[in-house]
Design a protein around this motif. Sequence first.
Motif, PDB file in Angstrom:
ATOM      1  N   SER A 556      55.438  45.919  43.605  1.00  0.00           N
ATOM      2  CA  SER A 556      56.947  46.405  43.824  1.00  0.00           C
ATOM      3  C   SER A 556      57.806  45.230  44.369  1.00  0.00           C
ATOM      4  N   GLY A 557      58.795  45.128  43.298  1.00  0.00           N
ATOM      5  CA  GLY A 557      59.813  44.186  44.096  1.00  0.00           C
ATOM      6  C   GLY A 557      59.938  43.002  43.219  1.00  0.00           C
ATOM      7  N   ALA A 558      58.743  42.510  42.509  1.00  0.00           N
ATOM      8  CA  ALA A 558      58.873  41.146  42.008  1.00  0.00           C
ATOM      9  C   ALA A 558      60.056  40.847  41.289  1.00  0.00           C
ATOM     10  N   GLY A 559      60.905  39.782  41.482  1.00  0.00           N
ATOM     11  CA  GLY A 559      61.894  39.614  40.664  1.00  0.00           C
ATOM     12  C   GLY A 559      61.972  38.261  40.026  1.00  0.00           C
ATOM     13  N   LYS A 560      61.125  37.361  40.486  1.00  0.00           N
ATOM     14  CA  LYS A 560      61.118  35.886  40.011  1.00  0.00           C
ATOM     15  C   LYS A 560      59.619  35.585  40.338  1.00  0.00           C
ATOM     16  N   VAL A 561      59.588  34.068  39.684  1.00  0.00           N
ATOM     17  CA  VAL A 561      58.144  33.681  39.934  1.00  0.00           C
ATOM     18  C   VAL A 561      57.905  33.306  41.606  1.00  0.00           C
ATOM     19  N   GLU A 562      58.986  32.761  42.334  1.00  0.00           N
ATOM     20  CA  GLU A 562      58.822  32.714  43.644  1.00  0.00           C
ATOM     21  C   GLU A 562      58.268  33.564  44.423  1.00  0.00           C
ATOM     22  N   ASP A 563      58.849  34.947  44.128  1.00  0.00           N
ATOM     23  CA  ASP A 563      58.251  35.999  44.831  1.00  0.00           C
ATOM     24  C   ASP A 563      56.603  36.133  44.815  1.00  0.00           C
ATOM     25  N   PHE A 564      55.954  35.499  43.848  1.00  0.00           N
ATOM     26  CA  PHE A 564      54.476  35.687  43.881  1.00  0.00           C
ATOM     27  C   PHE A 564      54.117  34.485  44.920  1.00  0.00           C
ATOM     28  N   GLY A 565      54.799  33.210  44.559  1.00  0.00           N
ATOM     29  CA  GLY A 565      54.238  32.270  45.542  1.00  0.00           C
ATOM     30  C   GLY A 565      54.492  32.477  47.083  1.00  0.00           C
ATOM     31  N   GLU A 566      55.639  33.252  47.458  1.00  0.00           N
ATOM     32  CA  GLU A 566      55.786  33.852  48.778  1.00  0.00           C
ATOM     33  C   GLU A 566      54.903  34.648  49.095  1.00  0.00           C
ATOM     34  N   GLU A 598      51.529  25.106  40.325  1.00  0.00           N
ATOM     35  CA  GLU A 598      52.371  24.097  40.823  1.00  0.00           C
ATOM     36  C   GLU A 598      52.202  24.023  42.289  1.00  0.00           C
ATOM     37  N   GLN A 599      52.318  25.266  42.794  1.00  0.00           N
ATOM     38  CA  GLN A 599      52.293  25.307  44.212  1.00  0.00           C
ATOM     39  C   GLN A 599      50.939  25.334  45.054  1.00  0.00           C
ATOM     40  N   LYS A 600      49.805  24.970  43.982  1.00  0.00           N
ATOM     41  CA  LYS A 600      48.595  24.636  44.284  1.00  0.00           C
ATOM     42  C   LYS A 600      47.837  26.066  44.907  1.00  0.00           C
ATOM     43  N   VAL A 601      48.533  27.378  44.117  1.00  0.00           N
ATOM     44  CA  VAL A 601      47.827  28.723  44.472  1.00  0.00           C
ATOM     45  C   VAL A 601      47.045  28.609  43.416  1.00  0.00           C
ATOM     46  N   PRO A 602      45.298  29.012  43.697  1.00  0.00           N
ATOM     47  CA  PRO A 602      44.594  29.323  42.509  1.00  0.00           C
ATOM     48  C   PRO A 602      45.051  30.365  41.701  1.00  0.00           C
ATOM     49  N   ALA A 603      45.087  30.006  40.299  1.00  0.00           N
ATOM     50  CA  ALA A 603      45.430  30.875  39.327  1.00  0.00           C
ATOM     51  C   ALA A 603      44.512  30.767  38.016  1.00  0.00           C
ATOM     52  N   ARG A 604      44.242  31.882  37.487  1.00  0.00           N
ATOM     53  CA  ARG A 604      43.134  31.787  36.463  1.00  0.00           C
ATOM     54  C   ARG A 604      43.695  30.654  35.176  1.00  0.00           C
ATOM     55  N   ARG A 605      42.789  29.927  35.129  1.00  0.00           N
ATOM     56  CA  ARG A 605      43.032  28.970  33.600  1.00  0.00           C
ATOM     57  C   ARG A 605      42.224  29.411  32.703  1.00  0.00           C
ATOM     58  N   ALA A 606      42.633  29.325  31.617  1.00  0.00           N
ATOM     59  CA  ALA A 606      41.886  29.533  30.463  1.00  0.00           C
ATOM     60  C   ALA A 606      42.573  28.766  29.227  1.00  0.00           C
ATOM     61  N   LYS A 607      41.519  28.224  28.515  1.00  0.00           N
ATOM     62  CA  LYS A 607      41.721  27.407  27.338  1.00  0.00           C
ATOM     63  C   LYS A 607      42.479  28.168  26.464  1.00  0.00           C
ATOM     64  N   ASP A 608      42.127  29.276  26.070  1.00  0.00           N
ATOM     65  CA  ASP A 608      43.017  30.105  25.018  1.00  0.00           C
ATOM     66  C   ASP A 608      42.888  31.635  25.622  1.00  0.00           C
ATOM     67  N   VAL A 609      43.952  32.331  25.776  1.00  0.00           N
ATOM     68  CA  VAL A 609      44.090  33.440  26.717  1.00  0.00           C
ATOM     69  C   VAL A 609      43.375  34.589  25.875  1.00  0.00           C
TER      70      VAL A 609
END
Length: 611
Positions: A556-566, A598-609
């Motif tokens: 609830s409330g996400a409006g931009k990518v920065e909200d996930f970083g926060e 970019e923020q060094k927060v571990p997010a899933r990496r996938a070669k082909d999604v």
Amino acid sequence: MASSPPSRPRLFILDYGAGNVRSLANSVKALGYEFEWIKDASDFDKADKLLFPGVGAFNQAITSLHTSSLFYPLKKYLESGRPYFGICIGMQVLFAGSDEGAPVPGLSLIDARVELFKDVKDVKTGSKKAVPHMGWNEATPFPSTSSKAKEQQLIHGNGGVDQEEDLYFVHSYAVPYTPSPLLSSWTNTTTQYGDKTFVSSIRRGNILACQFHPEKSGAAGLRVLKRWLDAPIEELSGSMDEEAKEEIVEIKLKEVDGLTKRIVACLDVRTNDSGDLVVTKGDQYDVREKAPAPVTDASSTVTGTNPASGGDVINLGKPVDLARRYYESGADEICFLNITSFRSSALLDQPMLAVVSAAAETIFVPLTVGGGIKDTVDPDGTKRSALEVAGAYFRSGADKVSIGSDAVFAVEALLARQASNTTPLLTGLTGIETISAAYGAQAVVVSFDPKRVYVPLDIDPSTLGPHAASLILGPNAKGNVTEEERTKAWWYQCTVMGGRDVRDVDVVQLAKGVEMLGAGEILLNSVDRDGSGRGFDLDLVELVKGSVGIPVVASSGAGKVEDFGELFGETEAEAGLAAGIFHRKEVPIQDVKSFLLEQKVPARRAKDVAH
Ligand code: 1PR
């Protein structure tokens, strides 16, 4: 006469009755293979290759194998040297036993035990890690002698899983990795969660088994399945008794484990006024058009408005199409919420079951479905237990069910028993308890719909009674706080029926209560932030995360990518969920992932999604 094509090996899948085997069945079909179900002991003799999937309880799996007289025929198959691929519980049953449930011997191919994740801590900070271990993590190839390097072709290397690709895990029990000749002879990959290193896959002779779910690990997982399905029988066959090298291999603990933060795409689903099941999204739980909807021409240019549409249910698209789009865009999980389910019985709401079934055929990441998971009575008087409703969704391909209103009522009753010292505190009869006991805690999510109750800043907290534990003072609030909010205080009250009815339960009471009842994860919505684009309610997330040891999905409330970083910078939430910004194509899911990396927060990496 043209020779008939070489007949394919007869592939069988063993369903012990409580696992979500449909996902694996869908994956095998998507990879172009046919299969048969093991129905009785005689089928093992017909099998050239055998898959054993499953989530849930060790004890339940072993008991079920015995009651269906499959335990010893399975053991005989394994000893025959024919190819076996076990997934999650299909790996654990190969061991001597488990901490899970009443003690019962496993197939004991490997004289080691499956243990509960206990006191898992972050290596760097020492903070407690949630259990179950739920999410995407890496499986690290076991440093081994050359003979094993060949075997690892089945998971890593040329076309398999790339070293940095993540795979999906969901379990509260695991085989701890300890340096020993026995585990050196079986261990194929290890995985680190917090300060624990466990065996995440084994490979020896004809046995391949993994703790992660390849059928839920996107394209990377499907490549593992495909390697095994494609491999010639002779490459997969062999004896488990081949001599083991007496090697002792130490695995060094890394300062940071590989678990990534999950990005969940949520689809609120309901029928619109013409009876079609649509994805909708409002703000503060109001999903109807405010103004008449815009009318657009073929080039999507707005040419006017449709006055008749004012008040219509906002229609953002078809559930399965949108869910597939999110899977292809890199969503780590998909969550369907049937938001008008309280009006009818979920089982009669066939369209929702059909949505889950259709989605599960082409989406190979975890699917959660919520709405109407509770004891219900059909219009004709037929009683349906929450367990029966949940079972219908699992058989349709859901991995987790989400319980909303019913969880609030269950915790209200628990609090009343606590207040009156009634025993037993837990009746074992609630939907959370029955579904968790049958399918494992990891299959039970509880969806919170809290609403702020504003009070004067100088309130005496003792006047709030137990709710004082969820009191936030505006001046100390985090994140996007308005000037007006800074002048107030508030606590978080729980609601039911999609925010329509408030209850005398606060979010801390609900969180502790549902964990006690056996829930495996919390989906934490916020009526106030829903659809606002103001960012997540960080104080709410911190309150709930600080109250439990199970994973929390902030929503609830996400409006931009920065909200996930926060969110991930300010709280320990394991996942962030959004709806509106994805439905309105304002923020691509991959942009969220790239920003987090970019923020060094571990997010899933996938070669082909997507496959
Ligand atoms: O009470 O067990 O039948 O479950 C009902 C389920 O339906 C609950 O999970 C409840 O949260 C949900 N629900 C009921 N009514 C609504 C509504 O919107 N009128 N959806 C509703 C609540 C929560 C998220 C939402 C996030 C992200 N929606 O699905 O998408 O808030 O929104 P955003 O990213 O757009 O800000 P039961």
